[in-house]
Design an enzyme around this catalytic site. Structure first.
Site, PDB file in Angstrom:
ATOM      1  N   CYS B  33     -53.122 -71.775   6.441  1.00  0.00           N
ATOM      2  CA  CYS B  33     -53.747 -70.458   6.589  1.00  0.00           C
ATOM      3  C   CYS B  33     -53.243 -69.481   5.535  1.00  0.00           C
ATOM      4  O   CYS B  33     -53.728 -68.353   5.444  1.00  0.00           O
ATOM      5  CB  CYS B  33     -53.452 -69.861   7.952  1.00  0.00           C
ATOM      6  SG  CYS B  33     -54.025 -70.907   9.268  1.00  0.00           S
ATOM      7  N   CYS B 102     -51.350 -60.276   9.948  1.00  0.00           N
ATOM      8  CA  CYS B 102     -49.992 -60.390   9.388  1.00  0.00           C
ATOM      9  C   CYS B 102     -48.985 -59.696  10.302  1.00  0.00           C
ATOM     10  O   CYS B 102     -47.861 -60.171  10.486  1.00  0.00           O
ATOM     11  CB  CYS B 102     -49.926 -59.754   8.001  1.00  0.00           C
ATOM     12  SG  CYS B 102     -50.904 -60.639   6.781  1.00  0.00           S
TER      13      CYS B 102
END
Ligand SMILES: Cc1ncc(COP(=O)(O)O)c(C=O)c1O
Ligand SMILES: Cc1ncc(COP(=O)(O)O)c(C=O)c1O
Lengths: 399, 144, 399, 144
Positions: B33, B102
């Site tokens: 990812c 994130c």
């Protein structure tokens, strides 16, 4: 980031408009602004300017002027070529062939057509990004109505064997479209000799203005309109003409194709020095794309253990403009479909950097990048949990 | 695209590195990812006395790791557990919508490191209240 | 035709780009030329410029910035609105409603959709070119998914009762699109108050550059893409942005909507004097369109016994730029579909002249046209076999 | 869009008007299509001694009438019958493709006027050789 010099190494994303091109455009905003469809004097001036740009464009492609249609850019040209041919030839078949490494303007158009009942074969490529003509030939069926293969790839710079691929299309009487957005000014085009039926281009990739492109459509090709309306572009592309933009495209293509070998020699020598230097100075790096069959300005290298965007940010901090995949997807989280198609592992494709050289560059730029980049890679590797100082075997430590 | 705070934490990341003999370690994410965070905690008397990270990822991933380690330092484990991804994003003055994950990763990394510590000490593992409670909503201060 | 003054009375065909607009655009060709999808400094400047243009455009329409999508012009916007909504809502129904007097960008798009299995009702208009809201309401069926009615007509200037028509659409939960290409800067737009779900505009009609337009799409409207590809325009309109053009559109719409009443007052007074003078000085002339509900700059008059193009050529010889139907069809032999829809006999519609006033005009231009035009009409009538000097009863002497 | 010659014949049309007591008259075209030409001939000893026209139509229609009347003046009826639409268009240095029909109309107008004369004099009417023989082809010197 203040007063630092900007080193632009993203010419495949877009180029500045050349001074001479802008100068040629200016009068068409304020003075010769007439609608070319009108009959009075100032409109005739606009019409003449468009005619001239059409001649310039045709000359650069080895086409007839009345095979050139102006559009709003490469994406529109790709959409038009593919949807236009698909819809107009539905009775003959519903099968299209393209490749896995096309620009999204082609891929997403094909996906749209799949929803509309067309079938699309996406040809694989080899590790260098090359399409195999034999594989193309095998994919052709009785229902194939269009083959669309890019002339050169925007990410890894690989130049496809277009003449051969086009010859196969011709042999099987299938229309052949090529997205030549990246190659104008880098590869001499001759649509007749190169077996091309439709060709897309976009002015802002060769120092012309953004928002203007063209589609070459060989005489006799059956194609529907994409933008319906007024009778502009010989009834094939409606909309009041972007005269200044078209004038700019004409001037830009004339200049970009005036001395292709000279232009390429200069750019290619910088490119080769850059590739060599990067691979020498930075361990665990690999070149993507083909070593020789590549665009003169394209450098695409993957660095293991680090991620591309963080590289870009550091380079930007040093005034270096670069990109990871193609610009349009650099906001995206997905790794480049092109790199994946060449077989690069996903985790490594995240760490790829594209530097595309062009007229804005000088030899000193190469030196500067070669000075800065190794430091950036080291810095990022040092904070990467994937990077073991012991060496290459660090690899990918998936949970 | 990034706030000044994000750029500051990206360019001058706090707490980069590893802790030798850490009391808790959490690794989250996946190279496929495009981001992996590894969080190291030093814990004394239920208090996080040191926090470090190593991150493979984009600017937002690095800045989120930096900010998250900053935020949990000096906190009790209970307090640190409550540091949400939203808190990380807010402390960074916003993250672009496509980068919100994130901050989620940073929260998860901290949680994982805390549970690693609890596990080692035979304590009951804490559970994520609601795995979908992370705030992924668009941050009006940024754009993509 | 040498040094004579040019009197531009074709503002509905296109306008010059305003000086301030061009100045705002220039830096985006050469300096801030970065691809807005990239992440480095110069690209962020382009991005900011586009964001600002989006805010300017949204403000002029009473919309949210993220409801504005930039396109290559009015034709693309119309095509996108209509095909995009039609294709995305096929499951709900296959019926569209529009009018007989739309621009070809709407009409030809609807005809294309008819080939694709959609059904289209083309509403009639009255002698002034007005759509009757009751007639619209009756035309709505369970399968109606889109109503597209222009805000004002480009040929005869008639302003439609958009607020009422939009309210009917809303009541029946049908999407409402309006082609507002002719009205920006002439009619204050407020998409929320005016019940508009989609709205097309084109910069070159309000002193912006050609080749740039926008589509307003209300949040939540289901619409397919027209141009597929990269993720630009929040994934709805692919293609590297025409930054300079978009900046120009933003600046132009801001300036054009800064003082609509003041602008209209000036233009309208010239228009009224022109209409009055023409009808007084020239017998067998009639005004097309509505006497009051008309665009401030629009004059459209039919002169019996003569043909429009020959009028235009004489006017051009005197430096006057005018048009017959809409510019896009003035190369055509067919009489205006708009005039025919108002019930004007074909032979008379051939003799119609459109003069559209705008910022390039001064009062003196009106005097000049009023001096020249009667002579032109007389000259042409004198060589017309349809014109009997005895007077009006000449009429149409069909074989 | 028009050649200089077309513009000259449009702006200074030759032979506009009617002939009193003409020997032959031909009216062709249709106001619905946007052009009507009426040709008047004075014929003496099988020779066209005068030709005039009245035209409702576009620039090309007026120029074609002007040129056609010029071309047939002084010609015998046989010679005048042979003046083709192509000859008219060529004498005008070309017409845009969509305007070629104007030259066709001019040819037909002359033919009709000649036959009007022949009919009045009890002569056999001449027939169009081939109604589709008119040259409508695109003229390479012009564009639309
Ligand atoms: C009402 C209307 N709609 C659409 C258009 C098309 O706009 P564009 O020529 O900018 O594509 C025009 C102008 O030509 C127009 O007047
Ligand atoms: C190969 C290729 N095709 C198509 C496009 C689309 O062109 P544009 O952005 O001008 O629409 C690009 C560039 O973005 C490209 O690199």
């Amino acid at each position: 980031m203040g007063e630092k010099r900007t080193i632009y190494m993203d010419h495949s994303a877009t180029t500045y408009t050349r001074k001479e091109v802008l100068e040629a455009m200016i009068p068409y905003f304020t003075e010769h602004f007439g609608n070319p469809s009108s009959i009075y004097g100032i409109a005739r001036d606009s019409k003449k300017a468009i005619d001239m740009a059409r001649v310039q464009t045709a000359k650069a492609l080895g086409a007839d002027p009345d095979e050139i249609y102006f559009t709003s850019g490469g994406s529109e040209s790709d959409n038009w070529a593919i949807k236009g041919v698909a819809l107009a030839n539905r009775k003959r078949g519903n099968h299209l062939i393209t490749t896995q490494i096309e620009h999204h303007a082609v891929l997403h158009t094909c996906q749209f057509l799949e929803k509309e009942g067309f079938e699309v074969t996406y040809l694989p490529v080899d590790q260098y990004g090359l399409v195999d003509p034999l594989v193309l030939e095998k994919a052709i069926t009785e229902k194939t109505i269009l083959i669309s293969i890019m002339y050169a790839n925007n990410e890894i710079g690989t130049i496809e064997p277009i003449v051969e691929l086009g010859a196969i299309a011709r042999k099987h009487k299938v229309y052949f479209h090529t997205d030549a957005v990246q190659v104008i000014g880098c590869i001499p085009i001759d649509v007749k000799a190169q077996n091309i039926d439709l060709l897309s281009l976009s002015a802002h990739k060769f120092y012309g203005p953004k928002g203007t492109g063209a589609l070459y459509v060989k005489k006799g090709v059956r194609i529907d309109n994409l933008i319906h309306g007024g009778g502009q572009e010989r009834r094939r592309r409606a909309g009041t003409e972007n005269i200044a933009g078209i004038v700019g495209l004409g001037k830009a293509i004339e200049m970009a194709t005036a001395d292709i070998p000279g232009h390429n020699a200069k750019i290619r020598s910088m490119r080769d020095r850059l590739i060599k230097g990067m691979l020498e100075k930075i361990p665990n790096a690999r070149l993507n794309g083909h070593p020789e069959k590549r665009l003169p300005g394209n450098v695409n290298v993957s660095f293991e253990f680090i991620e591309g965007e963080s590289m870009l940010l550091w380079l930007d901090d040093e005034g270096i403009c670069a990109s990871t995949g193609s610009a349009c997807t650099s906001g995206s989280l997905e790794p480049s479909h092109v790199l994946l198609a060449t077989g690069l592992p996903v985790e490594i494709s995240h760490g790829s950097l594209r530097l595309t050289l062009g007229d804005a560059n000088m030899e000193g730029d190469v030196d500067f990048v070669l000075e800065v980049l190794p430091k950036v890679v080291t810095k990022l590797r040092e904070m990467s949990p994937l990077y073991q100082k012991s060496g290459k075997e660090g690899g990918c430590n998936v949970q | 695209m990034y706030s000044e705070k994000v750029m500051d934490h990206f360019k001058n990341p706090r707490n980069v590195g590893e802790i030798e003999n850490p009391d808790g370690v959490g690794e989250v994410g996946n190279p496929v990812c495009g981001d992996i965070m590894k969080i190291f905690l030093k814990i004394e008397n239920n208090i996080i006395t040191d926090a470090k990270f190593k991150t493979f990822g984009c600017g937002a991933a690095i800045a989120s790791s930096s900010m998250a380690t900053e935020l949990v330092r000096g906190k009790t484990l209970e307090e640190a557990w409550e540091v949400s991804n939203k808190a990380v994003a807010e402390a960074l003055e916003g993250l672009p919508p496509i980068k919100m994950h994130c901050s989620v990763l940073a929260e998860e990394g901290i949680h994982k490191a805390i549970n690693d510590y609890r596990k080692k000490h035979g304590l009951e593992l804490w559970v994520e209240k609601n795995p979908h409670a992370h705030d992924h909503s668009e941050d009006p201060t940024s754009d993509h």
